[in-house]
Design a protein around this motif. Structure first.
Motif, mmCIF file in Angstrom:
data_model
loop_
_atom_site.group_PDB
_atom_site.id
_atom_site.type_symbol
_atom_site.label_atom_id
_atom_site.label_comp_id
_atom_site.label_asym_id
_atom_site.label_seq_id
_atom_site.Cartn_x
_atom_site.Cartn_y
_atom_site.Cartn_z
ATOM 1 N N GLU A 7 0.823 -1.209 0.000
ATOM 2 C CA GLU A 7 0.000 0.000 0.000
ATOM 3 C C GLU A 7 0.853 1.253 0.000
ATOM 4 N N ASN A 8 0.301 2.293 -0.592
ATOM 5 C CA ASN A 8 0.826 3.650 -0.471
ATOM 6 C C ASN A 8 -0.396 4.519 -0.184
ATOM 7 N N ARG A 56 3.063 3.780 3.948
ATOM 8 C CA ARG A 56 3.562 2.818 2.968
ATOM 9 C C ARG A 56 3.761 1.476 3.668
ATOM 10 N N THR A 57 2.932 0.512 3.380
ATOM 11 C CA THR A 57 3.099 -0.829 3.925
ATOM 12 C C THR A 57 3.836 -1.666 2.888
ATOM 13 N N ASN A 82 8.194 -13.324 9.990
ATOM 14 C CA ASN A 82 7.979 -12.912 11.378
ATOM 15 C C ASN A 82 8.090 -11.404 11.545
ATOM 16 N N LEU A 83 8.098 -10.677 10.427
ATOM 17 C CA LEU A 83 8.222 -9.220 10.461
ATOM 18 C C LEU A 83 7.101 -8.562 9.667
ATOM 19 N N VAL A 84 6.832 -7.312 10.038
ATOM 20 C CA VAL A 84 6.037 -6.386 9.233
ATOM 21 C C VAL A 84 6.921 -5.162 9.017
ATOM 22 N N TYR A 92 9.212 8.084 9.401
ATOM 23 C CA TYR A 92 9.689 6.999 10.270
ATOM 24 C C TYR A 92 9.401 5.639 9.646
ATOM 25 N N ILE A 93 10.341 4.751 9.890
ATOM 26 C CA ILE A 93 10.179 3.338 9.565
ATOM 27 C C ILE A 93 9.421 2.688 10.710
#
Length: 260
Positions: A126-127, A144-145, A156-158, A231-232
């Motif tokens: 997504e944006n 932004r996903t 095991n991460l997003v 931010y990340i």
């Protein structure tokens, strides 16, 4: 000293700088988060027992992944879509810096196998222009996903990014989740700043800061007027309890549906 926030006011030296450890005694996220800075002409190789995600922040680099080669560039994190390299354990990747480069690295334990993938504007999830047209655009931001359980079910991460406009809120309304999360911040100007809520605590956020979000604490962010905030966000799934969606704080949940 509060161990939820890590200040790096002078930024990061050349090479690899580890910011959060994998198995810290306290305030543990289960994510090893590092910043890698390469000079033009340098190479970096990674192959270990951890799941890894490499997010290009700035620079021009070439990569070799599964004997497939390519080149990726990014000059501005605020205006350009992300490029991320997502690898299972034991997979090898080689980066060659064609210019000075900065890369954020997220690593966690995961015995699952999955295909190594390069994410860019063609295949990120997504944006999203979230909050636009609501609350007088005071919580309008770009989310932004890059990947989560929808497109990386064995991860095991997003991983994602937020562009927080000057004077506006993001991660709003305040929300929480049991899974640990890391925020890492940058600003449009070196002297830029904002504030990050973590439960009832409020932290002044500056360039290069990292915030560890734990214990299901509510979190929301705001950027000071005049300063765009980036931010990340990286979340670690828990065993048998993956992150799917946050829980919004009941008293502020109405703002999700409010108009101007």
């Amino acid at each position: 000293m509060n161990q939820h926030i890590i200040h790096k006011p002078h930024g990061f030296n050349a090479g690899l700088s580890v910011i959060t450890g994998l198995d810290e005694a306290n305030f543990q996220t289960g994510i090893r988060f590092s910043i890698l800075k390469l000079q033009a002409g340098e190479k970096y190789q990674s192959s270990n027992e951890l799941e890894r995600a490499f997010l290009l922040l700035t620079g021009d680099l070439s990569f070799n992944l599964n004997n497939v080669t390519g080149e990726k560039k990014r000059q501005n994190i605020f205006d350009e879509a992300p490029t991320a390299f997502h690898l299972p354990k034991d997979e090898k990747i080689i980066f060659t810096a064609n210019s000075n480069c900065e890369i954020a690295i997220f690593e966690t334990k995961n015995n699952n196998t999955f295909d190594a993938t390069v994410f860019d504007e063609k295949n990120t999830l997504e944006n999203e222009h979230r909050g636009k047209g609501k609350l007088n655009n005071t919580a309008y931001r770009i989310v932004r996903t890059i990947f989560d359980k929808r497109n990386r079910p064995k991860s095991n991460l997003v991983l994602g990014e937020v562009i927080n406009f000057p004077g506006c809120w993001s991660s709003y309304p305040p929300h929480h989740h049991i899974q640990p999360e890391i925020y890492h911040y940058r600003f449009t100007k070196e002297q830029g700043y904002g504030h990050g809520e973590l439960g009832d605590d409020v932290f002044k956020i500056r360039q290069y800061d990292t915030l560890k979000i734990l214990d299901e604490k509510d979190h929301a962010q705001v950027a000071a007027p005049g300063y765009g905030m980036y931010y990340i966000w990286a979340i670690r799934h828990l065993p048998n309890n993956p992150y799917i969606a946050p829980q919004f704080t009941k008293e502020h949940e109405w703002t999700l549906y409010a108009n101007n």
